[in-house]
Motif scaffolding. Structure first.
Motif, PDB file in Angstrom:
ATOM      1  N   GLN A  74      -5.119   2.595   8.764  1.00 55.41           N
ATOM      2  CA  GLN A  74      -5.764   1.452   9.409  1.00 55.41           C
ATOM      3  C   GLN A  74      -4.751   0.336   9.671  1.00 55.41           C
ATOM      4  O   GLN A  74      -4.740  -0.299  10.730  1.00 55.41           O
ATOM      5  CB  GLN A  74      -6.906   0.928   8.536  1.00 55.41           C
ATOM      6  CG  GLN A  74      -8.119   1.846   8.514  1.00 55.41           C
ATOM      7  CD  GLN A  74      -9.220   1.299   7.616  1.00 55.41           C
ATOM      8  OE1 GLN A  74      -9.055   0.250   6.996  1.00 55.41           O
ATOM      9  NE2 GLN A  74     -10.344   2.008   7.570  1.00 55.41           N
ATOM     10  N   CYS A  76      -6.203   3.380   4.202  1.00 51.94           N
ATOM     11  CA  CYS A  76      -5.819   1.974   4.380  1.00 51.94           C
ATOM     12  C   CYS A  76      -4.499   1.859   5.144  1.00 51.94           C
ATOM     13  O   CYS A  76      -4.328   0.991   6.023  1.00 51.94           O
ATOM     14  CB  CYS A  76      -5.703   1.276   3.032  1.00 51.94           C
ATOM     15  SG  CYS A  76      -7.285   1.054   2.190  1.00 51.94           S
ATOM     16  N   LEU A 120       0.828  -1.209   0.000  1.00 48.54           N
ATOM     17  CA  LEU A 120       0.000   0.000   0.000  1.00 48.54           C
ATOM     18  C   LEU A 120       0.862   1.259   0.000  1.00 48.54           C
ATOM     19  O   LEU A 120       0.534   2.258  -0.653  1.00 48.54           O
ATOM     20  CB  LEU A 120      -0.925  -0.007   1.217  1.00 48.54           C
ATOM     21  CG  LEU A 120      -1.994  -1.108   1.232  1.00 48.54           C
ATOM     22  CD1 LEU A 120      -2.796  -1.041   2.530  1.00 48.54           C
ATOM     23  CD2 LEU A 120      -2.920  -0.976   0.032  1.00 48.54           C
ATOM     24  N   THR A 152      -7.874   7.072  -0.374  1.00 49.39           N
ATOM     25  CA  THR A 152      -8.231   5.696  -0.017  1.00 49.39           C
ATOM     26  C   THR A 152      -7.019   4.940   0.506  1.00 49.39           C
ATOM     27  O   THR A 152      -7.085   4.239   1.542  1.00 49.39           O
ATOM     28  CB  THR A 152      -8.811   4.973  -1.242  1.00 49.39           C
ATOM     29  OG1 THR A 152      -9.960   5.681  -1.711  1.00 49.39           O
ATOM     30  CG2 THR A 152      -9.203   3.539  -0.893  1.00 49.39           C
TER      31      THR A 152
END
Length: 350
Positions: A328, A325, A255, A321
């Protein structure tokens, strides 16, 4: 006595007529010589002078013949040697001078004929060059509007041809100068000098304007080519970037890597926008005065700007987004570490 009286009277008459004819012929020769040698009049006027002299030369020749007869009679009857020599020399001199005038007359006729031909040719060259100047002025007055680069190149080719045509105009002007010099050899050029100067100036102005517009068109075509090349580069970059972002292989990366990649794309989008703006600004510098382009080139630029905006919006959304992520994931990792540490502490105490 009567015969002697008549003879004396006749002798006086002969001398009177002789002197009168000498003065008349001398005056005519001087006037004719002045007219024949006069370069201060135009060839048309000089031709009239020559025609007048030609018409008068017959009667002057008759006068010379009469004074020659009278002169011979005076020489035969006078006992004065000095007078005989003077009369003989006068007759010889006037005969030679009249013959000289006749020779000049023939030579001058040929010269004037050439001058009149040169005059006519000069006017033809002048009118021809005048028509050329008017055509080029009309050409220069046409608005320079282009919808596409090929149209601009087409107009550039027209101006390039017009500039090459200036060689013909310069040749015409040179021939005018040559004909003017021929006329000036035996007569006055009259108003032709002013016409020559006037046409030289007008030709030079037109030639300068043609070269100036041609140079502007050349610069504009080059900038337009660069602008289109930049547009193609940007369009290619957009397509390549979209394909790269949508590539399944890239989605397998971490990510953080995906986020870093999109952040780089956002920076590159700004660079691509700047390229488009600068290319268009450079091109629009040439769309001034009578030179302008239809909206097509700017529409293409605006279309690419919108595509970049769309890409920018999409990538920013991806970034938000991905950032969520990543946050999180970081929070999960922190909780996981906390639980692991707590369990290890409890186990050791137990």
């Amino acid at each position: 006595m009567e015969d002697e009286h008549q003879e004396a009277k006749r002798a006086r008459t002969i001398r009177f007529e002789y002197n009168r004819d000498v003065e008349s012929v001398q005056a005519w020769i001087q006037a004719a010589e002045a007219k024949v040698q006069d370069k201060s009049v135009e060839p048309h006027k000089l031709k009239e002078f020559l025609q007048e002299i030609h018409c008068e030369i017959g009667s002057v020749t008759d006068q010379l013949e009469r004074l020659t007869r009278h002169g011979h009679m005076i020489c035969q009857r006078t006992s004065n040697q000095g007078e005989r020599e003077l009369v003989a020399n006068t007759i010889t001199s006037l005969t030679e001078q009249l013959q000289q005038v006749k020779n000049w007359l023939e030579d001058k006729k040929a010269q004037v004929g050439d001058s009149l031909e040169s005059w006519q040719l000069f006017i033809q060259l002048y009118n021809s060059l005048r028509s050329w100047v008017e055509r080029q002025r009309n050409f220069l007055s046409e608005p320079l509007k282009f919808a596409t680069l090929p149209e601009a190149r087409g107009k550039l080719q027209e101006y390039t041809a017009a500039v090459k045509d200036c060689k013909w105009a310069n040749k015409q002007a040179a021939e005018m100068t040559a004909e003017l010099a021929k006329i000036g050899q035996c007569s006055d050029v009259g108003p032709l000098t002013d016409k020559q100067a006037e046409m030289e100036q007008e030709k030079a102005d037109v030639e300068s304007n043609l070269k100036e517009v041609m140079a502007l068109l050349q610069e504009m075509a080059e900038e337009w080519e660069q602008c289109e090349r930049k547009s193609k580069d940007v369009a290619g970059w957009i397509e390549k970037t979209r394909q790269s972002l949508d590539n399944p292989q890239n989605k397998k990366r971490s990510l953080r890597d995906q986020l870093a990649n999109r952040e780089k794309v956002l920076a590159d989008v700004s660079i691509q926008k700047t390229k488009l703006v600068m290319a268009m600004e450079k091109l629009q510098v040439h769309f001034r005065d009578r030179m302008c382009a239809e909206a097509q080139v700017s529409h293409e630029n605006e279309k690419l700007q919108r595509r970049l905006d769309e890409l920018q919006v999409a990538v920013k959304e991806d970034c938000r987004t991905l950032e969520a992520c990543v946050h999180q994931m970081d929070a999960y990792q922190q909780v996981s570490v906390f639980h692991n540490v707590s369990w290890a502490t409890t186990y050791s105490n137990w």
